[in-house]
Design a protein around this motif. Structure first.
Motif, PDB file in Angstrom:
ATOM      1  N   GLN A   1      -1.074  -6.490  10.596  1.00 47.99           N
ATOM      2  CA  GLN A   1      -2.018  -6.245   9.499  1.00 47.99           C
ATOM      3  C   GLN A   1      -2.875  -5.018   9.789  1.00 47.99           C
ATOM      4  O   GLN A   1      -3.067  -4.161   8.928  1.00 47.99           O
ATOM      5  N   LYS A   2      -3.382  -4.918  11.015  1.00 46.23           N
ATOM      6  CA  LYS A   2      -4.212  -3.766  11.382  1.00 46.23           C
ATOM      7  C   LYS A   2      -3.398  -2.478  11.325  1.00 46.23           C
ATOM      8  O   LYS A   2      -3.896  -1.429  10.916  1.00 46.23           O
ATOM      9  N   SER A   3      -2.137  -2.550  11.717  1.00 45.74           N
ATOM     10  CA  SER A   3      -1.271  -1.381  11.664  1.00 45.74           C
ATOM     11  C   SER A   3      -1.043  -0.937  10.222  1.00 45.74           C
ATOM     12  O   SER A   3      -1.089   0.262   9.908  1.00 45.74           O
ATOM     13  N   ARG A   4      -0.811  -1.902   9.319  1.00 42.99           N
ATOM     14  CA  ARG A   4      -0.649  -1.565   7.892  1.00 42.99           C
ATOM     15  C   ARG A   4      -1.916  -0.920   7.338  1.00 42.99           C
ATOM     16  O   ARG A   4      -1.846   0.062   6.593  1.00 42.99           O
ATOM     17  N   GLU A   5      -3.063  -1.468   7.714  1.00 39.13           N
ATOM     18  CA  GLU A   5      -4.332  -0.900   7.240  1.00 39.13           C
ATOM     19  C   GLU A   5      -4.510   0.523   7.741  1.00 39.13           C
ATOM     20  O   GLU A   5      -4.940   1.416   6.992  1.00 39.13           O
ATOM     21  N   TYR A   6      -4.178   0.773   9.009  1.00 38.04           N
ATOM     22  CA  TYR A   6      -4.302   2.109   9.583  1.00 38.04           C
ATOM     23  C   TYR A   6      -3.385   3.095   8.862  1.00 38.04           C
ATOM     24  O   TYR A   6      -3.798   4.198   8.507  1.00 38.04           O
ATOM     25  N   ARG A   7      -2.123   2.693   8.649  1.00 36.67           N
ATOM     26  CA  ARG A   7      -1.186   3.578   7.952  1.00 36.67           C
ATOM     27  C   ARG A   7      -1.668   3.890   6.538  1.00 36.67           C
ATOM     28  O   ARG A   7      -1.507   5.013   6.056  1.00 36.67           O
ATOM     29  N   ALA A   8      -2.263   2.912   5.868  1.00 34.05           N
ATOM     30  CA  ALA A   8      -2.782   3.134   4.518  1.00 34.05           C
ATOM     31  C   ALA A   8      -3.942   4.140   4.549  1.00 34.05           C
ATOM     32  O   ALA A   8      -4.037   5.019   3.678  1.00 34.05           O
ATOM     33  N   ARG A   9      -4.803   4.022   5.566  1.00 39.23           N
ATOM     34  CA  ARG A   9      -5.923   4.971   5.683  1.00 39.23           C
ATOM     35  C   ARG A   9      -5.414   6.381   5.955  1.00 39.23           C
ATOM     36  O   ARG A   9      -5.898   7.354   5.356  1.00 39.23           O
ATOM     37  N   VAL A  10      -4.432   6.520   6.839  1.00 42.98           N
ATOM     38  CA  VAL A  10      -3.881   7.838   7.152  1.00 42.98           C
ATOM     39  C   VAL A  10      -3.204   8.428   5.918  1.00 42.98           C
ATOM     40  O   VAL A  10      -3.367   9.617   5.626  1.00 42.98           O
ATOM     41  N   LYS A  11      -2.484   7.610   5.179  1.00 40.79           N
ATOM     42  CA  LYS A  11      -1.825   8.082   3.964  1.00 40.79           C
ATOM     43  C   LYS A  11      -2.850   8.581   2.957  1.00 40.79           C
ATOM     44  O   LYS A  11      -2.680   9.646   2.355  1.00 40.79           O
ATOM     45  N   ALA A  12      -3.935   7.841   2.781  1.00 38.65           N
ATOM     46  CA  ALA A  12      -4.979   8.246   1.844  1.00 38.65           C
ATOM     47  C   ALA A  12      -5.619   9.560   2.283  1.00 38.65           C
ATOM     48  O   ALA A  12      -5.871  10.447   1.455  1.00 38.65           O
ATOM     49  N   ARG A  13      -5.879   9.697   3.582  1.00 38.93           N
ATOM     50  CA  ARG A  13      -6.463  10.945   4.089  1.00 38.93           C
ATOM     51  C   ARG A  13      -5.502  12.116   3.891  1.00 38.93           C
ATOM     52  O   ARG A  13      -5.925  13.219   3.524  1.00 38.93           O
ATOM     53  N   ALA A  14      -4.208  11.885   4.128  1.00 42.04           N
ATOM     54  CA  ALA A  14      -3.223  12.955   3.965  1.00 42.04           C
ATOM     55  C   ALA A  14      -3.130  13.382   2.505  1.00 42.04           C
ATOM     56  O   ALA A  14      -3.031  14.575   2.206  1.00 42.04           O
ATOM     57  N   GLU A  15      -3.152  12.421   1.600  1.00 44.08           N
ATOM     58  CA  GLU A  15      -3.108  12.751   0.177  1.00 44.08           C
ATOM     59  C   GLU A  15      -4.369  13.463  -0.281  1.00 44.08           C
ATOM     60  O   GLU A  15      -4.344  14.227  -1.246  1.00 44.08           O
TER      61      GLU A  15
END
Length: 85
Positions: free
Chosen positions: A17-31
Motif C-alpha cells: 500500500q505504501k509503495s502504491r501511494e509513493y508511486r502515485a505521488r511520484v506520478k503526480a509530481r512528474a505530471e
C-alpha cells in the motif's frame, strides 16, 4: 489500525500500500513538471521489462519454459563473447 509486524501477510500488504501511494505521488509530481520525478519514472520504465521477466521466471515458469530461456541466454552469451573478441 496498528500493524502487527510479526504477521508477514499484514506487513506485505502494508508495504504494498505504501509503495502504491509513493508511486502515485511520484506520478503526480512528474505530471506537474518535476524533472527529478520524470527521471525517476523513466528509469523505472527502463527497468520494468527485466524485473517482470525475472518475476515471471521465479514464480510462474515451468520446466519447458526455463529450458527455452536457458538456451536463449546461452546463445546470446556466445554472440556477445564473439563481438568482444
Amino acid at each position: 489500525m496498528a500493524i502487527d509486524w510479526n504477521n508477514p501477510e499484514e506487513v506485505r500488504k502494508y508495504r504494498a500500500q505504501k509503495s502504491r501511494e509513493y508511486r502515485a505521488r511520484v506520478k503526480a509530481r512528474a505530471e506537474a513538471g518535476d524533472k527529478e520525478a520524470q527521471k525517476l519514472r523513466e528509469k523505472n520504465n527502463e527497468r520494468r521489462p527485466f524485473a517482470q521477466c525475472k518475476t515471471y521466471l521465479r514464480r510462474h515458469a515451468n520446466l519447458k519454459e526455463l529450458r527455452e530461456v536457458k538456451e536463449i541466454i546461452l546463445n546470446r552469451e556466445k554472440e556477445l563473447k564473439q563481438k568482444n573478441i
